[in-house]
Write an enzyme that holds these catalytic residues in place. Sequence first.
Site, PDB file in Angstrom:
ATOM      1  N   LYS A 111       0.821  -1.220   0.000  1.00 59.64           N
ATOM      2  CA  LYS A 111       0.000   0.000   0.000  1.00 59.64           C
ATOM      3  C   LYS A 111       0.847   1.259   0.000  1.00 59.64           C
ATOM      4  O   LYS A 111       0.402   2.312  -0.453  1.00 59.64           O
ATOM      5  CB  LYS A 111      -0.963   0.009   1.195  1.00 59.64           C
ATOM      6  CG  LYS A 111      -1.859  -1.212   1.194  1.00 59.64           C
ATOM      7  CD  LYS A 111      -3.320  -0.908   1.380  1.00 59.64           C
ATOM      8  CE  LYS A 111      -4.131  -2.020   0.747  1.00 59.64           C
ATOM      9  NZ  LYS A 111      -5.291  -2.475   1.275  1.00 59.64           N
ATOM     10  N   LYS A 194      -3.846 -11.069  -6.585  1.00 59.47           N
ATOM     11  CA  LYS A 194      -5.024 -11.303  -5.745  1.00 59.47           C
ATOM     12  C   LYS A 194      -6.203 -10.428  -6.207  1.00 59.47           C
ATOM     13  O   LYS A 194      -5.985  -9.295  -6.631  1.00 59.47           O
ATOM     14  CB  LYS A 194      -4.624 -10.918  -4.318  1.00 59.47           C
ATOM     15  CG  LYS A 194      -5.613 -11.240  -3.253  1.00 59.47           C
ATOM     16  CD  LYS A 194      -5.151 -10.692  -1.918  1.00 59.47           C
ATOM     17  CE  LYS A 194      -5.262  -9.188  -1.870  1.00 59.47           C
ATOM     18  NZ  LYS A 194      -5.013  -8.555  -0.585  1.00 59.47           N
ATOM     19  N   LYS A 197     -10.538  -5.528  -4.570  1.00 63.91           N
ATOM     20  CA  LYS A 197     -11.356  -4.306  -4.435  1.00 63.91           C
ATOM     21  C   LYS A 197     -10.938  -3.129  -5.312  1.00 63.91           C
ATOM     22  O   LYS A 197     -11.417  -2.038  -5.106  1.00 63.91           O
ATOM     23  CB  LYS A 197     -11.371  -3.800  -2.975  1.00 63.91           C
ATOM     24  CG  LYS A 197     -12.013  -4.708  -1.933  1.00 63.91           C
ATOM     25  CD  LYS A 197     -11.978  -4.059  -0.536  1.00 63.91           C
ATOM     26  CE  LYS A 197     -12.459  -4.944   0.587  1.00 63.91           C
ATOM     27  NZ  LYS A 197     -12.070  -4.511   1.906  1.00 63.91           N
TER      28      LYS A 197
HETATM   29  P1  TYM Z   1     -10.100  -6.945   4.116  1.00 63.00           P
HETATM   30  O1  TYM Z   1     -11.208  -5.984   4.293  1.00 63.00           O
HETATM   31  O2  TYM Z   1      -9.004  -6.600   3.167  1.00 63.00           O
HETATM   32  O3  TYM Z   1     -10.663  -8.349   3.653  1.00 63.00           O
HETATM   33  C1  TYM Z   1     -11.713  -8.987   4.364  1.00 63.00           C
HETATM   34  C2  TYM Z   1     -11.539 -10.500   4.347  1.00 63.00           C
HETATM   35  O4  TYM Z   1     -11.560 -10.993   2.992  1.00 63.00           O
HETATM   36  C3  TYM Z   1     -10.403 -11.770   2.747  1.00 63.00           C
HETATM   37  N1  TYM Z   1     -10.008 -11.596   1.340  1.00 63.00           N
HETATM   38  C4  TYM Z   1      -9.896 -12.604   0.446  1.00 63.00           C
HETATM   39  N2  TYM Z   1     -10.089 -13.915   0.574  1.00 63.00           N
HETATM   40  C5  TYM Z   1      -9.898 -14.674  -0.543  1.00 63.00           C
HETATM   41  N3  TYM Z   1      -9.510 -14.154  -1.740  1.00 63.00           N
HETATM   42  C6  TYM Z   1      -9.304 -12.838  -1.895  1.00 63.00           C
HETATM   43  N4  TYM Z   1      -8.926 -12.339  -3.075  1.00 63.00           N
HETATM   44  C7  TYM Z   1      -9.495 -11.988  -0.764  1.00 63.00           C
HETATM   45  N5  TYM Z   1      -9.379 -10.635  -0.572  1.00 63.00           N
HETATM   46  C8  TYM Z   1      -9.697 -10.425   0.726  1.00 63.00           C
HETATM   47  C9  TYM Z   1      -9.357 -11.196   3.700  1.00 63.00           C
HETATM   48  O5  TYM Z   1      -8.287 -12.081   3.911  1.00 63.00           O
HETATM   49  C10 TYM Z   1     -10.186 -10.950   4.930  1.00 63.00           C
HETATM   50  O6  TYM Z   1     -10.358 -12.144   5.685  1.00 63.00           O
HETATM   51  N6  TYM Z   1      -7.159  -6.334   8.111  1.00 63.00           N
HETATM   52  C11 TYM Z   1      -8.409  -6.940   7.667  1.00 63.00           C
HETATM   53  C12 TYM Z   1      -9.590  -6.493   8.510  1.00 63.00           C
HETATM   54  C13 TYM Z   1      -9.381  -6.688   9.969  1.00 63.00           C
HETATM   55  C14 TYM Z   1      -9.372  -7.935  10.653  1.00 63.00           C
HETATM   56  C15 TYM Z   1      -9.121  -7.588  12.024  1.00 63.00           C
HETATM   57  C16 TYM Z   1      -9.523  -9.274  10.271  1.00 63.00           C
HETATM   58  C17 TYM Z   1      -9.167  -5.699  10.862  1.00 63.00           C
HETATM   59  N7  TYM Z   1      -9.015  -6.242  12.106  1.00 63.00           N
HETATM   60  C18 TYM Z   1      -9.046  -8.594  12.999  1.00 63.00           C
HETATM   61  C19 TYM Z   1      -9.447 -10.256  11.241  1.00 63.00           C
HETATM   62  C20 TYM Z   1      -9.197  -9.921  12.596  1.00 63.00           C
HETATM   63  C21 TYM Z   1      -8.656  -6.527   6.224  1.00 63.00           C
HETATM   64  O7  TYM Z   1      -8.187  -5.519   5.776  1.00 63.00           O
HETATM   65  O8  TYM Z   1      -9.484  -7.347   5.528  1.00 63.00           O
END
Ligand code: TYM
Length: 327
Positions: A111, A194, A197
Site C-alpha cells: 500500500k 489477488k 477491491k
Molecule cells: P479486508 O477488508 O481486506 O478483507 C476482508 C476478508 O476478505 C479476505 N479476502 C480474500 N479472501 C480470498 N480471496 C481474496 N482475493 C481476498 N481478498 C480479501 C481477507 O483475507 C479478509 O479475511 N485487516 C483486515 C480487517 C481486519 C481484521 C481484524 C480481520 C481488521 N481487524 C481482525 C481479522 C481480525 C482486512 O483488511 O481485511
Amino acid sequence: MDRILSGIKPTGQLTLGNYIGAIKNFAKVQQEGEAYLFIADLHALTLPIDPEFLRNNSRDLAAYYLAAGLDPKKTTIFLQSDVPAHSELAIILQNYLYMGELSRMTQFKDKSAKMKDEAIGLGLFAYPVLMAADIVIYDAKRIPVGEDQLQHIELARDLVHRFNNRYGETLVMPKGELVKVGSRIMSLSDPTKKMSKSDPKGDIYLNDSLEVMRKKIMSAVTDMEARVHYDVEKQPGISNLMTIMSALTGKSFEQIEKEFEGKGYGEFKRAVADAVCAEMEPYKARYEEIVKSGLVDDVLKDGAKRASVVAEATLKRVQKAVGLYNK
Ligand code: TYM
C-alpha cells in the site's frame, strides 16, 4: 466454547474474494463457537476515503453479513468505532510491536509502495497494532481470514507471546485459519494477482449485476493449454476459475476436471458463471431485503453493547497487568 473473531474493512466494493474467503465461511463457522464479527471502519481511515462513502459502505457491509446468514443472535455484529476499547488497547499494545517488524508487513509495503515517506500515514504503518487489539480484546482463539491476513495474525501471536512473557498470562493466543478452498481468489484479468477491491475488470463485485458478473467471467484470462486442469503455475486463470467453482459448489478439482474433460474453455466458463449466479442471485435478493428492512442499525447497536462488555473487561485486565494505577 472458543471465541471466533473476524472483520472486514468497509473500503471499496466487496469482492467475490471477500465472499468466498471470508463472509460465506464465517456464516458456517459461527455455529462452532462464540462469534464476533465487526466492520473495521477505523482501519478504513488508513487510506484516504470519502466520509459519505465510508458511512454507506459500513451499513452495506453489515447488510451483506446478515444476507450471508449471519445470525445476530448468535454472532455479535458491530462497528469497530462503536467499541472504543479497541483503540484504547491499541495505544497500550503499540509499545510491544516494533518499527522493523511493522515495516516488513506485505500489506504495508504494497500500500505504501507508490507513496513518498512524507505521505504515508502513521495509521497505515501501525495498522497491525490495532488489528492485534481487535483480536486479543475478545480473547479470540480462532481468526478465520483469507490468506493475505495471516501475516498480521502471526504478528499478533508474536505480540501475545511477548506480552505474556513480560506480564504473565494475560492475553489469549489467537490462530489464523483459512477456508479449505478459496483463501486466495485471484484477479480474473491477471490471475497472478489477488482479487482486491481495486481492479474493475479483474474483480467481481457483490454489487455487480448478474449480467456483469457473467460477462467478467466469460472474458477471464485463461491460457493455451486447452484443458480444464488444476495447475496454478501453468494454468493460473483456469485454476482460479476451478477454485471459484469448487468453493461455491463443493465439487472437488478432480470432479471438475472429469466433468470438463475434452470440453472447451467457453463451456467451462459458462458453468462457472452459472455457479456464481446461482449463489449470487438469492444472496443479492436477501441483501436488498435487509437494506429495505432497516434492520441493520438495531443489529449494530445491540452488537456494540454486547461487544463492549467483553472488550472493556479485557482492557481492564491489560491496564492492570501493565501497572496503570487503580485499574
Ligand atoms: P479486508 O477488508 O481486506 O478483507 C476482508 C476478508 O476478505 C479476505 N479476502 C480474500 N479472501 C480470498 N480471496 C481474496 N482475493 C481476498 N481478498 C480479501 C481477507 O483475507 C479478509 O479475511 N485487516 C483486515 C480487517 C481486519 C481484521 C481484524 C480481520 C481488521 N481487524 C481482525 C481479522 C481480525 C482486512 O483488511 O481485511
